[in-house]
Design a protein around this motif. Structure first.
Motif: not given
Ligand SMILES: [Fe+2]
Length: 352
Positions: A97-98, A38-47
């Motif tokens: 995303l890419l 809950p305290i981290m973003s999905p990795l794809a969101w970060d990208l």
């Protein structure tokens, strides 16, 4: 012809992007889009956020162009979209995303380089900082890249202290080159003599603390720390390496257990600049200091980088970690997080 400064920056941007993509190359689509904590973003969101930030600063603010995809601005604004809700969003994924990362980059290579590439540097470092955050999320989920090792071993114990004589210390970044706003202005403080751990507290030091009742003696903890400690399991770590993934609450209790305290951030910086510290940049090191502005602070280039976090109970961490890129690691750099957070690659050094 591209000017030498621009060519250099573009080369670094390319290397940083290759590194970012390599860090997630072992993950499948579900792992990239899942909410791991809950305290981290999905990795794809970060990208996607990394690309949106680059488009905002280099192509919109610097080059004066429209955003490539204005409809994504709110989704990828870290303030509009707090981490807790990012998993519910229709963020970009997969080939789209890419393509967004690539399309933004193609435009960025046309952006002018101004003020020695200051905004380019901001964008490069932003991506590097997000890769550390992404490594935190991967670590929480047990999804680290195969090549990722934790902190390297140190010789000795974190209980061995070195003396630092009293006197003036020069704190903060000078006016030249790139620095974050919160590292400026450079100023002088007078510090009484103190002693500080030669190396960070190790896993062996930590095991002794846990086995000797460190987690069950309320007098070692702040009231808020004691509340927090009731719900956690004692941290364990490799005996010869710095302990990692401990909270400020735990670090503070560990120091008190040994009749010591955490160093202030000024003490840490003075000792680091004097070359007295070993094993730096393996784990972030919690300090006693609350995150606040140096006298004469000027927000740059935007208030939300630092200013909105001042005096809100965040604690300063100094140094850097095994997940921090060397371009970021500096004796002036100030990291900050809440005292209960354990996801950082963070340990401590004690002081007296
Ligand atoms: Fe960001």
């Amino acid at each position: 012809m591209v000017a030498p400064v621009a060519a250099q920056l573009h080369e670094v941007m390319g290397e940083v992007r290759a590194r970012t993509l390599k860090l997630v190359a072992h993950l499948d689509e579900d792992q990239l889009t899942a909410v791991h904590s809950p305290i981290m973003s999905p990795l794809a969101w970060d990208l996607g956020h990394v690309a949106a930030y680059e488009d905002l600063w280099l192509n919109h603010r610097l080059a004066g162009q429209e955003l490539l995809r204005p409809g994504l601005a709110e989704l990828y604004d870290a303030f509009e979209t707090p981490r807790a809700v990012r998993g519910d969003l229709e963020f970009l994924r997969g080939a789209e995303l890419l393509a967004y990362l690539d399309d933004v980059r193609a435009r960025s290579l046309e952006a002018p380089v101004r003020d020695g590439g200051e905004l380019h540097e901001l964008v490069i470092r932003h991506e590097l900082q997000h890769t550390e955050t992404m490594l935190q999320a991967m670590r929480l989920a047990g999804l680290e890249p195969p090549a990722f090792a934790g902190p390297a071993g140190v010789a000795g114990s974190g209980l061995e202290l070195v003396e630092v004589p009293g006197g003036a210390a020069t704190i903060g970044a000078g006016p030249e080159g790139f620095s974050y706003d919160n590292e400026r202005p450079r100023h002088v403080v007078e510090l009484p003599a103190f002693s500080i751990g030669r190396v960070p507290v190790t896993g062996a030091d930590w095991t002794a603390f846990a086995e000797e009742g460190g987690y069950s003696r309320p007098e070692l903890w702040t009231p808020a720390g004691w509340e927090w400690a009731r719900d956690v399991s004692p941290r364990m770590g490799a005996p010869d390496a710095p302990i990692v993934h401990v909270s400020w609450f735990e670090a503070d209790a560990f120091a008190r257990f040994h009749g010591a305290r955490l160093p202030s951030e000024q003490e840490w910086e003075k000792a680091a600049l004097a070359g007295l510290l070993e094993g730096t940049y393996e784990v972030w090191e919690w300090t006693a200091s609350e995150f606040s502005a140096y006298a004469g602070f000027v927000a740059h280039p935007y208030r939300e980088y630092s200013e909105v976090f001042f005096d809100k109970g965040y604690r300063v961490l100094r140094g850097g970690s095994c997940a921090t890129h060397e371009r970021i690691a500096s004796p002036h750099f100030r990291n900050w997080d809440l005292p209960q957070r354990r996801q950082l690659f963070a340990g401590l050094r004690i002081a007296r």
